[in-house]
Motif scaffolding. Structure first.
Motif, mmCIF file in Angstrom:
data_model
loop_
_atom_site.group_PDB
_atom_site.id
_atom_site.type_symbol
_atom_site.label_atom_id
_atom_site.label_comp_id
_atom_site.label_asym_id
_atom_site.label_seq_id
_atom_site.Cartn_x
_atom_site.Cartn_y
_atom_site.Cartn_z
ATOM 1 N N HIS A 139 0.882 -1.175 0.000
ATOM 2 C CA HIS A 139 0.000 0.000 0.000
ATOM 3 C C HIS A 139 0.923 1.229 0.000
ATOM 4 O O HIS A 139 1.166 1.838 1.048
ATOM 5 C CB HIS A 139 -0.928 -0.021 1.217
ATOM 6 C CG HIS A 139 -2.074 -0.966 1.063
ATOM 7 N ND1 HIS A 139 -1.994 -2.302 1.372
ATOM 8 C CD2 HIS A 139 -3.339 -0.769 0.588
ATOM 9 C CE1 HIS A 139 -3.160 -2.889 1.114
ATOM 10 N NE2 HIS A 139 -3.996 -1.987 0.636
ATOM 11 N N ALA A 140 1.421 1.540 -1.187
ATOM 12 C CA ALA A 140 2.467 2.565 -1.317
ATOM 13 C C ALA A 140 1.937 3.969 -1.027
ATOM 14 O O ALA A 140 0.863 4.343 -1.499
ATOM 15 C CB ALA A 140 3.036 2.516 -2.731
ATOM 16 N N TYR A 141 2.718 4.715 -0.270
ATOM 17 C CA TYR A 141 2.386 6.137 -0.078
ATOM 18 C C TYR A 141 2.601 6.864 -1.401
ATOM 19 O O TYR A 141 3.398 6.435 -2.243
ATOM 20 C CB TYR A 141 3.249 6.727 1.039
ATOM 21 C CG TYR A 141 2.727 6.340 2.410
ATOM 22 C CD1 TYR A 141 1.898 7.193 3.125
ATOM 23 C CD2 TYR A 141 3.020 5.090 2.950
ATOM 24 C CE1 TYR A 141 1.375 6.821 4.358
ATOM 25 C CE2 TYR A 141 2.509 4.710 4.187
ATOM 26 C CZ TYR A 141 1.684 5.582 4.884
ATOM 27 O OH TYR A 141 1.156 5.202 6.093
ATOM 28 N N ASN A 142 1.899 7.966 -1.567
ATOM 29 C CA ASN A 142 1.963 8.710 -2.830
ATOM 30 C C ASN A 142 3.273 9.502 -2.893
ATOM 31 O O ASN A 142 3.487 10.400 -2.071
ATOM 32 C CB ASN A 142 0.749 9.651 -2.888
ATOM 33 C CG ASN A 142 0.622 10.333 -4.217
ATOM 34 O OD1 ASN A 142 1.606 10.817 -4.768
ATOM 35 N ND2 ASN A 142 -0.594 10.382 -4.747
ATOM 36 N N PRO A 143 4.150 9.174 -3.850
ATOM 37 C CA PRO A 143 5.457 9.836 -3.875
ATOM 38 C C PRO A 143 5.363 11.317 -4.271
ATOM 39 O O PRO A 143 6.309 12.066 -4.053
ATOM 40 C CB PRO A 143 6.257 9.050 -4.920
ATOM 41 C CG PRO A 143 5.289 8.234 -5.666
ATOM 42 C CD PRO A 143 3.999 8.172 -4.911
ATOM 43 N N VAL A 144 4.225 11.728 -4.811
ATOM 44 C CA VAL A 144 4.075 13.138 -5.220
ATOM 45 C C VAL A 144 3.458 13.954 -4.076
ATOM 46 O O VAL A 144 4.014 14.972 -3.655
ATOM 47 C CB VAL A 144 3.197 13.258 -6.493
ATOM 48 C CG1 VAL A 144 3.006 14.717 -6.885
ATOM 49 C CG2 VAL A 144 3.797 12.450 -7.632
ATOM 50 N N SER A 145 2.345 13.470 -3.542
ATOM 51 C CA SER A 145 1.638 14.258 -2.516
ATOM 52 C C SER A 145 2.082 13.925 -1.100
ATOM 53 O O SER A 145 1.826 14.676 -0.168
ATOM 54 C CB SER A 145 0.130 13.992 -2.621
ATOM 55 O OG SER A 145 -0.147 12.673 -2.163
ATOM 56 N N GLY A 146 2.710 12.772 -0.914
ATOM 57 C CA GLY A 146 3.083 12.335 0.430
ATOM 58 C C GLY A 146 1.909 11.682 1.162
ATOM 59 O O GLY A 146 2.063 11.197 2.285
ATOM 60 N N GLY A 147 0.735 11.664 0.515
ATOM 61 C CA GLY A 147 -0.454 11.070 1.145
ATOM 62 C C GLY A 147 -0.420 9.550 1.075
ATOM 63 O O GLY A 147 0.560 8.945 0.632
ATOM 64 N N SER A 148 -1.510 8.935 1.505
ATOM 65 C CA SER A 148 -1.578 7.470 1.535
ATOM 66 C C SER A 148 -1.872 6.919 0.133
ATOM 67 O O SER A 148 -1.962 7.666 -0.845
ATOM 68 C CB SER A 148 -2.676 7.034 2.504
ATOM 69 O OG SER A 148 -3.939 7.276 1.918
ATOM 70 N N SER A 149 -2.060 5.596 0.059
ATOM 71 C CA SER A 149 -2.413 4.951 -1.225
ATOM 72 C C SER A 149 -3.789 5.382 -1.701
ATOM 73 O O SER A 149 -4.075 5.356 -2.893
ATOM 74 C CB SER A 149 -2.509 3.440 -1.048
ATOM 75 O OG SER A 149 -1.329 2.899 -0.626
ATOM 76 N N TRP A 150 -4.650 5.718 -0.729
ATOM 77 C CA TRP A 150 -6.049 5.983 -1.053
ATOM 78 C C TRP A 150 -6.224 7.425 -1.536
ATOM 79 O O TRP A 150 -5.701 8.367 -0.903
ATOM 80 C CB TRP A 150 -6.947 5.754 0.169
ATOM 81 C CG TRP A 150 -7.071 4.295 0.512
ATOM 82 C CD1 TRP A 150 -8.038 3.441 0.094
ATOM 83 C CD2 TRP A 150 -6.194 3.509 1.329
ATOM 84 N NE1 TRP A 150 -7.825 2.177 0.598
ATOM 85 C CE2 TRP A 150 -6.707 2.195 1.353
ATOM 86 C CE3 TRP A 150 -5.007 3.796 2.032
ATOM 87 C CZ2 TRP A 150 -6.080 1.166 2.058
ATOM 88 C CZ3 TRP A 150 -4.390 2.768 2.728
ATOM 89 C CH2 TRP A 150 -4.919 1.473 2.740
ATOM 90 N N VAL A 151 -6.928 7.585 -2.635
ATOM 91 C CA VAL A 151 -7.192 8.953 -3.103
ATOM 92 C C VAL A 151 -8.422 9.449 -2.340
ATOM 93 O O VAL A 151 -9.368 8.703 -2.112
ATOM 94 C CB VAL A 151 -7.428 9.012 -4.631
ATOM 95 C CG1 VAL A 151 -6.141 8.826 -5.378
ATOM 96 C CG2 VAL A 151 -8.454 8.009 -5.082
ATOM 97 N N GLU A 152 -8.329 10.712 -1.906
ATOM 98 C CA GLU A 152 -9.429 11.220 -1.072
ATOM 99 C C GLU A 152 -10.754 11.211 -1.811
ATOM 100 O O GLU A 152 -11.768 10.762 -1.309
ATOM 101 C CB GLU A 152 -9.108 12.630 -0.592
ATOM 102 C CG GLU A 152 -8.302 12.575 0.693
ATOM 103 C CD GLU A 152 -7.742 13.906 1.075
ATOM 104 O OE1 GLU A 152 -8.370 14.930 0.732
ATOM 105 O OE2 GLU A 152 -6.659 13.910 1.680
ATOM 106 N N ASP A 153 -10.721 11.737 -3.031
ATOM 107 C CA ASP A 153 -11.935 11.744 -3.820
ATOM 108 C C ASP A 153 -11.721 10.777 -4.967
ATOM 109 O O ASP A 153 -11.079 11.095 -5.965
ATOM 110 C CB ASP A 153 -12.201 13.157 -4.339
ATOM 111 C CG ASP A 153 -13.470 13.193 -5.184
ATOM 112 O OD1 ASP A 153 -14.052 12.119 -5.414
ATOM 113 O OD2 ASP A 153 -13.851 14.290 -5.601
ATOM 114 N N LYS A 154 -12.260 9.567 -4.794
ATOM 115 C CA LYS A 154 -11.929 8.542 -5.792
ATOM 116 C C LYS A 154 -12.567 8.788 -7.148
ATOM 117 O O LYS A 154 -12.266 8.091 -8.115
ATOM 118 C CB LYS A 154 -12.224 7.144 -5.268
ATOM 119 C CG LYS A 154 -13.652 6.850 -4.974
ATOM 120 C CD LYS A 154 -13.771 5.429 -4.486
ATOM 121 C CE LYS A 154 -15.241 5.173 -4.192
ATOM 122 N NZ LYS A 154 -15.545 3.874 -3.761
ATOM 123 N N ASN A 155 -13.441 9.777 -7.227
ATOM 124 C CA ASN A 155 -14.028 10.099 -8.537
ATOM 125 C C ASN A 155 -13.228 11.154 -9.289
ATOM 126 O O ASN A 155 -13.524 11.467 -10.431
ATOM 127 C CB ASN A 155 -15.469 10.588 -8.363
ATOM 128 C CG ASN A 155 -16.321 9.491 -7.758
ATOM 129 O OD1 ASN A 155 -16.228 8.350 -8.197
ATOM 130 N ND2 ASN A 155 -17.086 9.828 -6.742
#
Ligand code: BMA
Length: 398
Positions: A139-155
């Motif tokens: 479950h890779a952290y986002n290398p661009v935003s530093g956030g988690s694998s999950w996108v906040e707004d999946k749409n």
């Protein structure tokens, strides 16, 4: 007397022919299911090649049981020695052990679910020495935003993948993440100096939109490049050859062409996987059967091995789930029976668990499930890193 001797000689001849044809049949069987089945990595270690061969030999007749974080914690315990909820119920650990390295890329000492990486390493090596199968998701952290694998707004599309590919603005940040992943995979060294083989399962559930590498967040080509770039970097920059690779989209495909839409290529993938929580939990066993048959067919056609890489029913609230819902799907046809393993997700706590513990209303049902002749736990499988002409799981007859 003479005719009696003649009779014995004849019986012996018949027995010999039967034995010989039986042996030949088993050898042919072993040969046909392992035929063309070699790890995609031409430089895979001997232990990886043996693992793949053994998976291929078991797959037509047996299904191994897997559990995520089995040795790290259970519904009612946080740290154990040689303990798993599956062992507490059945007397044996699962045959397949799932781990997740999300957080390694940040240099954290623990993963995203608080499992210490040092403990995970020890357990992975232990499983290897005991002949079981290890598989790692990320479950890779986002290398661009530093956030988690999950996108906040999946749409809403998040264009991370395009940015981290070669030529992209954040490519080097991504390679630094992969360096950390490689560091962990290289550290899985047993006392005899060999590396524990691992089924690595990056960029999973890509047919959904919840992860930043999901379907609407990158094009087909970008996804394939991400997968290729990952494998290429681990193999060629880090010389890692202790890995098999699993491709494991979620549900949403209708046929083999749909399944293969984002498939990165036969030269990169060993395991044709599927993550499917949806079908049974929405009351659609026919969908699960169809999905399993599709991946089994794809695996046959591509000379690969199919696996049910993630599933489960949270809290197992339907207490005959294992024998009345899951088993009939696994046992539906020759194709569904050719699935190599089924991995249940983690037993985080009372609110989130996918395998029962002693005292759970579904515990007896799980025990019944694993008694099935086709279902294998760690106690039933041989050391998966040795080479055999033929495998006979212990305690199971077919
Ligand atoms: C999800 C849940 C989360 C966990 C994540 C990564 O399915 O189990 O609690 O953090 O997987 O393991």
């Amino acid at each position: 007397m003479k005719s009696y001797n003649k009779h014995i000689t004849l019986t012996k001849a018949v027995l010999f022919i039967l034995l010989f044809t039986g042996m030949a049949h088993s050898l042919v069987q072993a040969k046909s299911c392992t035929k063309g089945k070699k790890p995609a990595d031409k430089n895979a270690t001997e232990q990886v090649a043996n693992l793949y061969r053994n998976l291929a030999m078991l797959a037509p007749d047996y299904i191994m049981i897997g559990h995520q974080d089995a040795l790290s914690y259970g519904i009612h315990w946080k740290k154990g020695t040689d303990r798993s909820d599956i062992k507490d119920i059945t007397g044996s650990h699962p045959a397949v052990f799932g781990w997740d390295i999300g957080g390694i890329e940040l240099g954290q000492p623990v993963n995203l679910d608080s499992v210490p990486f040092d403990e995970m390493r020890e357990n992975i090596i232990r499983v290897y020495l005991e002949g079981g199968v290890n598989t790692i998701s990320w479950h890779a952290y986002n290398p661009v935003s530093g956030g988690s694998s999950w996108v906040e707004d999946k749409n809403r599309p998040s264009p991370t993948v395009a940015k981290i590919l070669p030529g992209g603005s954040d490519h080097s940040a991504f390679l630094k993440q992969l360096d950390k992943v490689a560091g962990f995979l290289k550290s899985l060294k047993a006392p005899d100096g060999t590396l524990a083989p691992v089924v690595f399962r990056p960029w999973h559930e890509n047919s959904g939109n919840w992860f930043w590498w999901g379907a609407i967040h990158c094009s087909v080509d970008e996804y394939k490049s991400l997968y290729r770039c990952t494998v290429d970097y681990l193999q060629n920059k880090h010389h890692l050859h202790n890995l098999l690779y699993a491709y494991s989209p979620d549900v949403g495909f209708k046929d083999a062409a749909g399944y293969l839409e984002r498939y990165p290529g036969d030269d990169l993938v060993d395991i044709i996987g599927l993550d499917d929580y949806n079908s049974l939990n929405t009351g659609h066993p026919e969908k699960l059967i169809s999905n399993l048959e599709i991946i089994a067919k794809v695996a046959n056609e591509h000379h690969k091995i199919a696996a049910f890489t993630e599933t489960g029913s949270n809290r197992v609230e339907r207490k005959d789930y294992f024998t009345n819902e899951l088993l009939p799907c696994l046992d539906h046809s020759e194709l569904t029976r050719s699935i190599s393993w089924v991995l249940f997700w983690r037993n985080a706590d009372q609110k989130q668990h996918f395998v029962p513990a002693p005292g759970h209303p579904a515990a007896e049902n799980f025990k019944e499930f694993v008694k099935n002749k086709d279902i294998l736990l760690l106690n039933n499988i041989p050391d998966m890193y040795k080479k055999y002409k033929k495998i006979k799981p212990s305690g199971k007859d077919i």
